[in-house]
Design an enzyme around this catalytic site. Structure first.
Site, PDB file in Angstrom:
ATOM      1  N   GLY A  38      35.501  62.376  69.141  1.00  0.00           N
ATOM      2  CA  GLY A  38      35.371  62.130  70.143  1.00  0.00           C
ATOM      3  C   GLY A  38      35.879  62.052  71.394  1.00  0.00           C
ATOM      4  N   ASP A  94      35.992  57.503  71.993  1.00  0.00           N
ATOM      5  CA  ASP A  94      35.033  58.179  73.503  1.00  0.00           C
ATOM      6  C   ASP A  94      34.585  56.837  73.500  1.00  0.00           C
ATOM      7  OD1 ASP A  94      32.816  58.204  71.707  1.00  0.00           O
ATOM      8  OD2 ASP A  94      32.922  60.042  71.742  1.00  0.00           O
ATOM      9  N   ASP A  97      29.781  51.667  71.200  1.00  0.00           N
ATOM     10  CA  ASP A  97      28.288  51.715  71.026  1.00  0.00           C
ATOM     11  C   ASP A  97      27.742  50.316  70.710  1.00  0.00           C
ATOM     12  OD1 ASP A  97      25.271  52.365  71.674  1.00  0.00           O
ATOM     13  OD2 ASP A  97      25.908  53.844  69.793  1.00  0.00           O
ATOM     14  N   PHE A 146      22.539  57.546  77.031  1.00  0.00           N
ATOM     15  CA  PHE A 146      22.988  58.810  76.135  1.00  0.00           C
ATOM     16  C   PHE A 146      23.478  59.706  76.391  1.00  0.00           C
ATOM     17  CE2 PHE A 146      24.114  62.519  72.943  1.00  0.00           C
ATOM     18  CZ  PHE A 146      23.842  61.138  72.213  1.00  0.00           C
ATOM     19  N   VAL A 147      25.064  59.616  76.925  1.00  0.00           N
ATOM     20  CA  VAL A 147      25.922  60.373  77.578  1.00  0.00           C
ATOM     21  C   VAL A 147      26.695  61.360  77.563  1.00  0.00           C
ATOM     22  CG1 VAL A 147      26.064  58.095  79.597  1.00  0.00           C
ATOM     23  CG2 VAL A 147      27.320  58.528  77.916  1.00  0.00           C
ATOM     24  N   ASP A 153      29.310  64.428  72.470  1.00  0.00           N
ATOM     25  CA  ASP A 153      28.870  64.751  72.465  1.00  0.00           C
ATOM     26  C   ASP A 153      27.202  64.368  71.851  1.00  0.00           C
ATOM     27  OD1 ASP A 153      29.074  64.080  69.569  1.00  0.00           O
ATOM     28  OD2 ASP A 153      28.470  65.714  69.294  1.00  0.00           O
TER      29      ASP A 153
HETATM   30  P1  IMP Z   1      29.014  53.343  67.192  1.00  0.00           P
HETATM   31  O1  IMP Z   1      29.902  53.295  65.810  1.00  0.00           O
HETATM   32  O2  IMP Z   1      27.768  53.050  67.261  1.00  0.00           O
HETATM   33  O3  IMP Z   1      30.054  51.983  68.206  1.00  0.00           O
HETATM   34  O4  IMP Z   1      28.918  54.420  67.867  1.00  0.00           O
HETATM   35  C1  IMP Z   1      30.184  55.019  67.838  1.00  0.00           C
HETATM   36  C2  IMP Z   1      29.603  56.534  68.050  1.00  0.00           C
HETATM   37  O5  IMP Z   1      28.779  57.337  68.360  1.00  0.00           O
HETATM   38  C3  IMP Z   1      31.031  57.322  68.981  1.00  0.00           C
HETATM   39  O6  IMP Z   1      32.210  57.662  68.321  1.00  0.00           O
HETATM   40  C4  IMP Z   1      30.222  58.451  69.449  1.00  0.00           C
HETATM   41  O7  IMP Z   1      30.020  59.295  68.305  1.00  0.00           O
HETATM   42  C5  IMP Z   1      28.705  58.025  69.312  1.00  0.00           C
HETATM   43  N1  IMP Z   1      28.240  57.920  70.404  1.00  0.00           N
HETATM   44  C6  IMP Z   1      27.481  56.250  70.589  1.00  0.00           C
HETATM   45  N2  IMP Z   1      27.015  56.874  72.013  1.00  0.00           N
HETATM   46  C7  IMP Z   1      26.794  57.679  72.472  1.00  0.00           C
HETATM   47  C8  IMP Z   1      26.381  58.477  73.466  1.00  0.00           C
HETATM   48  O8  IMP Z   1      25.831  58.010  74.638  1.00  0.00           O
HETATM   49  N3  IMP Z   1      26.330  60.282  73.730  1.00  0.00           N
HETATM   50  C9  IMP Z   1      27.248  60.581  72.565  1.00  0.00           C
HETATM   51  N4  IMP Z   1      28.185  59.779  72.221  1.00  0.00           N
HETATM   52  C10 IMP Z   1      27.822  58.411  71.291  1.00  0.00           C
HETATM   53 MG    MG Z   2      29.320  61.888  68.128  1.00  0.00          MG
END
Ligand code: IMP
Ligand code: MG
Length: 185
Positions: A38, A94, A97, A146-147, A153
């Site tokens: 990402g 990227d 979340d 969700f973006v 992606d």
């Molecule tokens: P986290 O571990 O929940 O912080 O998620 C991080 C990863 O989830 C990012 O590196 C993305 O690959 C994916 N992700 C989280 N939200 C989105 C979104 O809205 N669109 C696309 N990928 C996302």
């Molecule tokens: Mg991803």
């Protein structure tokens, strides 16, 4: 798709973040590590904006196995990573979340003896945060949607969009038709 951030918005936010990083690390050498896949688009822009002696590396983390909401198990692969021992590391992703990916990758990096580890993300979805940690730099805060685009992606597509868009229900139907298509030999 509904555009959330245009190319111009992205450029502005990223330039501002690059300037903050440049100021914070002035006079030092930086090791920028991007989380695959990402971060690739942000990395390409960010490393060209930061005017500091910079080493560039990557680390792989995968969890979101295609689904938009549920999270799979996180796998971190540091085989591609350059030596970070005694280095000031800036980890780039990227999106922040829930925060599990970045915090887990930081734990992994810490095992390799860096002098410091900070983080920079394009996007921060504050509503979804599940960990104590907050990224040191975030270009944009976005609502819980969700973006896709600019590296982000949905089932490995849309990373190449030069803008950031919200994936809507009507897009999911079109997507389903698209992903079925493989090139014919
Ligand atoms: P986290 O571990 O929940 O912080 O998620 C991080 C990863 O989830 C990012 O590196 C993305 O690959 C994916 N992700 C989280 N939200 C989105 C979104 O809205 N669109 C696309 N990928 C996302
Ligand atoms: Mg991803």
């Amino acid at each position: 798709m509904k555009t959330l951030l245009t190319e111009t918005d992205l450029k502005k936010g990223i330039s501002k973040m690059a300037a903050q990083i440049e100021e914070a690390y002035a006079g030092r050498q930086l090791t920028i590590v991007g989380i695959l896949t990402g971060s690739i688009v942000l990395m390409a822009d960010l490393i060209r904006l930061i005017e500091l002696p910079t080493r560039v590396g990557v680390i792989e983390a995968s969890s979101y196995r295609g689904a938009t909401t549920e999270r799979g198990e996180l796998t971190i692969n540091s085989e591609l990573l350059i030596d970070i021992e005694g280095r000031d590391v800036l980890l780039v992703d990227d999106i922040f979340d829930t925060g599990h990916t970045i915090t887990r990758v930081i734990q992994k990096l810490e095992e390799l003896g860096p002098t410091s580890v900070k983080s920079a993300v394009l996007l921060h979805k504050r509503e979804r945060q599940e960990v104590e940690y907050t990224p040191d730099y975030a270009a944009f805060h976005i609502p819980n949607e969700f973006v896709v685009g600019y590296g982000l992606d949905y089932e490995d597509m849309y990373r190449n969009l030069p803008f950031l868009a919200v994936l809507e229900d009507s897009d999911l139907k079109k997507h389903a038709d698209l992903v079925g298509q493989k090139s014919q030999a």
